[in-house]
Write a protein that holds these residues in place. Structure first.
Motif, PDB file in Angstrom:
ATOM      1  N   LEU A  48       7.314   3.273  13.159  1.00  0.00           N
ATOM      2  CA  LEU A  48       6.294   4.117  12.870  1.00  0.00           C
ATOM      3  C   LEU A  48       5.774   4.526  14.066  1.00  0.00           C
ATOM      4  N   THR A  49       6.000   3.539  15.154  1.00  0.00           N
ATOM      5  CA  THR A  49       5.526   4.179  16.681  1.00  0.00           C
ATOM      6  C   THR A  49       6.439   5.225  17.162  1.00  0.00           C
ATOM      7  N   GLU A  50       7.889   5.119  16.818  1.00  0.00           N
ATOM      8  CA  GLU A  50       8.637   6.074  17.287  1.00  0.00           C
ATOM      9  C   GLU A  50       8.385   7.382  16.521  1.00  0.00           C
ATOM     10  N   ALA A  51       8.036   7.270  15.207  1.00  0.00           N
ATOM     11  CA  ALA A  51       8.023   8.604  14.395  1.00  0.00           C
ATOM     12  C   ALA A  51       6.667   9.133  14.836  1.00  0.00           C
ATOM     13  N   VAL A  52       5.673   8.449  15.079  1.00  0.00           N
ATOM     14  CA  VAL A  52       4.321   9.026  15.391  1.00  0.00           C
ATOM     15  C   VAL A  52       4.323   9.852  16.726  1.00  0.00           C
ATOM     16  N   TRP A  53       4.931   9.040  17.681  1.00  0.00           N
ATOM     17  CA  TRP A  53       4.647   9.535  19.118  1.00  0.00           C
ATOM     18  C   TRP A  53       6.061  10.030  19.757  1.00  0.00           C
ATOM     19  N   ASP A  54       6.991   9.956  18.702  1.00  0.00           N
ATOM     20  CA  ASP A  54       8.367  10.896  19.245  1.00  0.00           C
ATOM     21  C   ASP A  54       8.915  10.387  20.480  1.00  0.00           C
ATOM     22  N   GLY A  55       9.021   9.064  20.361  1.00  0.00           N
ATOM     23  CA  GLY A  55       9.470   8.386  21.675  1.00  0.00           C
ATOM     24  C   GLY A  55       8.657   8.377  22.928  1.00  0.00           C
ATOM     25  N   ARG A  56       7.356   8.695  23.047  1.00  0.00           N
ATOM     26  CA  ARG A  56       6.720   8.895  23.880  1.00  0.00           C
ATOM     27  C   ARG A  56       5.267   8.101  23.612  1.00  0.00           C
ATOM     28  N   PRO A  57       5.333   6.879  23.144  1.00  0.00           N
ATOM     29  CA  PRO A  57       3.960   6.010  22.768  1.00  0.00           C
ATOM     30  C   PRO A  57       3.059   5.738  23.845  1.00  0.00           C
ATOM     31  N   PRO A  58       1.903   5.555  23.532  1.00  0.00           N
ATOM     32  CA  PRO A  58       0.958   5.045  24.655  1.00  0.00           C
ATOM     33  C   PRO A  58       1.124   3.684  25.040  1.00  0.00           C
ATOM     34  N   ALA A  59       0.582   3.246  26.040  1.00  0.00           N
ATOM     35  CA  ALA A  59       0.766   1.980  26.524  1.00  0.00           C
ATOM     36  C   ALA A  59       0.483   0.747  25.228  1.00  0.00           C
ATOM     37  N   GLN A  60      -0.470   1.093  24.812  1.00  0.00           N
ATOM     38  CA  GLN A  60      -0.708   0.004  23.728  1.00  0.00           C
ATOM     39  C   GLN A  60      -0.813   0.718  22.199  1.00  0.00           C
ATOM     40  N   PRO A  61       0.454   0.897  21.442  1.00  0.00           N
ATOM     41  CA  PRO A  61       0.323   1.568  20.332  1.00  0.00           C
ATOM     42  C   PRO A  61      -0.022   1.102  19.103  1.00  0.00           C
ATOM     43  N   GLY A  62      -0.098  -0.569  19.124  1.00  0.00           N
ATOM     44  CA  GLY A  62      -0.298  -1.367  18.084  1.00  0.00           C
ATOM     45  C   GLY A  62      -1.845  -1.153  17.625  1.00  0.00           C
ATOM     46  N   PRO A  63      -2.781  -1.111  18.322  1.00  0.00           N
ATOM     47  CA  PRO A  63      -4.266  -0.831  17.606  1.00  0.00           C
ATOM     48  C   PRO A  63      -4.318   0.452  17.265  1.00  0.00           C
ATOM     49  N   GLN A  64      -3.830   1.461  17.840  1.00  0.00           N
ATOM     50  CA  GLN A  64      -3.855   2.906  17.137  1.00  0.00           C
ATOM     51  C   GLN A  64      -3.201   2.881  15.658  1.00  0.00           C
ATOM     52  N   LEU A  65      -2.173   2.144  15.619  1.00  0.00           N
ATOM     53  CA  LEU A  65      -1.349   2.196  14.257  1.00  0.00           C
ATOM     54  C   LEU A  65      -2.300   1.504  13.228  1.00  0.00           C
ATOM     55  N   GLN A  66      -2.851   0.188  13.742  1.00  0.00           N
ATOM     56  CA  GLN A  66      -4.029  -0.410  13.107  1.00  0.00           C
ATOM     57  C   GLN A  66      -4.978   0.509  12.394  1.00  0.00           C
ATOM     58  N   VAL A  67      -5.465   1.343  13.314  1.00  0.00           N
ATOM     59  CA  VAL A  67      -6.831   2.514  12.839  1.00  0.00           C
ATOM     60  C   VAL A  67      -6.084   3.394  11.796  1.00  0.00           C
ATOM     61  N   LEU A  89      -1.776  -0.748   0.205  1.00  0.00           N
ATOM     62  CA  LEU A  89      -0.956  -0.712   1.659  1.00  0.00           C
ATOM     63  C   LEU A  89      -1.318  -2.066   2.510  1.00  0.00           C
ATOM     64  N   ALA A  90      -0.183  -2.957   2.396  1.00  0.00           N
ATOM     65  CA  ALA A  90      -0.262  -4.107   2.715  1.00  0.00           C
ATOM     66  C   ALA A  90       0.226  -4.523   3.926  1.00  0.00           C
ATOM     67  N   SER A  91      -0.070  -5.294   4.984  1.00  0.00           N
ATOM     68  CA  SER A  91       0.325  -5.674   5.954  1.00  0.00           C
ATOM     69  C   SER A  91       1.543  -6.838   5.921  1.00  0.00           C
ATOM     70  N   ARG A  92       2.592  -6.604   6.562  1.00  0.00           N
ATOM     71  CA  ARG A  92       3.663  -7.607   6.185  1.00  0.00           C
ATOM     72  C   ARG A  92       4.055  -7.902   7.699  1.00  0.00           C
ATOM     73  N   PRO A  93       4.643  -9.128   7.897  1.00  0.00           N
ATOM     74  CA  PRO A  93       5.289  -9.315   9.419  1.00  0.00           C
ATOM     75  C   PRO A  93       6.037  -8.198   9.791  1.00  0.00           C
ATOM     76  N   GLY A  94       5.714  -7.736  10.686  1.00  0.00           N
ATOM     77  CA  GLY A  94       6.358  -6.881  11.696  1.00  0.00           C
ATOM     78  C   GLY A  94       5.944  -5.496  11.078  1.00  0.00           C
ATOM     79  N   GLY A  95       5.353  -5.208  10.036  1.00  0.00           N
ATOM     80  CA  GLY A  95       5.045  -3.756   9.658  1.00  0.00           C
ATOM     81  C   GLY A  95       4.220  -3.615   8.455  1.00  0.00           C
ATOM     82  N   TYR A  96       4.345  -2.679   7.627  1.00  0.00           N
ATOM     83  CA  TYR A  96       3.481  -2.250   6.673  1.00  0.00           C
ATOM     84  C   TYR A  96       4.099  -1.961   5.369  1.00  0.00           C
ATOM     85  N   LEU A  97       3.550  -2.175   4.121  1.00  0.00           N
ATOM     86  CA  LEU A  97       4.556  -1.704   2.970  1.00  0.00           C
ATOM     87  C   LEU A  97       3.465  -1.201   2.089  1.00  0.00           C
TER      88      LEU A  97
END
Length: 356
Positions: A48-67, A89-97
């Motif tokens: 998801l990080t690669e897709a959303v930011w097209d290879g140029r993610p912010p320093a901490q993409p995890g919190p933004q993805l959670q939002v 839309l459930a959280s799973r280890p390492g990702g979302y389902l």
């Protein structure tokens, strides 16, 4: 879980609990479409990080993805109580389902209709097969997953989906032709070849539909236009199927005749579509006799000729078929499978060659 409908085969649309949902943010739409493209499977946060930011993610993409995920949960389940985990839309280890059924996501519905159509055709229910395949094709209201069009990571997935859509449409047309509905297909095929000019199978279907509509000159023109496009724009000749069809149209061969409108075969002449021998076959009399003898043996249904490339297997088989055809009440048929690229195309090729 509440009622949900997600349309991805065209402009993104979401309806939750009977009310349209606006997914305004571009990145939020990308997250939702990535989850829908791989529905009912865990999509990793790295993906998801690669897709959303097209290879140029912010320093901490995890919190933004959670939002983004939290916002999607609110949109997809507006009546979910606070503190209750989302089953949609459930959280799973390492990702979302994202959990959806065929009735909730048009992509899954498309796949279900295609499978049902193929099974119906294989069972001999051509009319039922066309209904399923037509429903599958009509689910596309534009370019699929439009917000992912510029995401290079997902290009293979989108290309495969576009190919699946076109394959389903071509299969639908083949079955419609087998049902004798050529008169209603000409306009549809003309639009398709204008959008997909390098699809030989579409050009062949167009030429056949025109011929069966008593438009032999237009059928020849379609074959020649296809050849011109292939030669001038791709630098290659059209495949054997289209070249063979052009000759059959010129000769007005009986095997091109349309079936009756109810899909049953018309009474037709003996089948004899073996390629003409340009030179005599020399020194293979013993092999021809052996091949004919094996085929004529009681209980035999298939004889396979094997051997190294270039040793004349096809020529031998054709020579044997010519001799055997003299004893066959319905004649003999030649089906060239060399131009085909997928196993699913084989039944349609046989049907077309036998004039069924």
């Amino acid at each position: 879980m509440g009622a949900l409908w997600i349309r991805t085969l065209g402009p993104l649309e979401v309806v939750a609990d009977g009310a349209p949902v606006i997914v305004g943010s571009g990145k939020l739409r990308i997250v939702l479409e990535c989850l829908a493209l791989r529905a009912n499977s865990v999509v990793s946060t790295d993906f998801l990080t690669e897709a959303v930011w097209d290879g140029r993610p912010p320093a901490q993409p995890g919190p933004q993805l959670q939002v983004y995920v939290a916002n999607l949960r609110r949109l997809l389940q507006p009546d979910r109580s606070k503190g209750i985990a989302s089953q949609r839309l459930a959280s799973r280890p390492g990702g979302y389902l994202l959990t959806v059924t065929e009735d909730e996501l048009d992509l899954l519905q498309f796949r279900e209709h295609v499978t049902a159509g193929e099974l119906a055709v294989q069972a001999g229910d051509l009319a039922g097969g066309t209904e399923y395949l037509r429903q599958a094709v009509e689910l596309f209201k534009g370019a699929a997953f439009p917000d992912l069009a510029d995401v290079e990571l997902l290009r293979p997935d989108l290309d495969a989906l576009e190919e699946a859509q076109l394959d389903a449409h071509q299969d639908l047309i083949d079955v419609e032709l087998a049902l004798g509905r050529h008169g209603t297909l000409v306009g549809e095929l003309q639009r398709l070849v204008s959008r997909h000019p390098y699809r030989e199978r579409l050009w062949a279907s167009l030429a056949l539909a025109l011929y069966r509509s008593d438009r032999q000159a237009d059928a020849l023109a379609a074959c020649r236009k296809a050849r011109s496009i292939f030669v001038e724009e791709l630098g290659i000749d059209p495949g054997a199927r289209l070249q063979e069809l052009e000759g059959q149209v010129l000769r007005q061969e009986a095997l091109l005749a349309a079936p009756a409108a109810d899909g049953h075969r018309r009474i037709r002449q003996r089948l004899d579509n073996l390629p003409a021998e340009l030179t005599p076959l020399v020194g293979r009399d013993a092999e021809i006799r052996e091949l004919c003898s094996m085929y004529a043996a009681e209980g035999c249904r298939l004889v396979t000729v094997t051997g190294a490339g270039g040793t004349g297997k096809t020529r031998l088989a054709l020579a044997a078929a010519a001799q055997l055809g003299e004893r066959m009440a319905d004649g003999v048929g030649w089906v060239n499978l060399a131009p085909l690229t997928q196993t699913q195309q084989v039944p349609a090729a046989i049907v077309a060659a036998l004039g069924l």
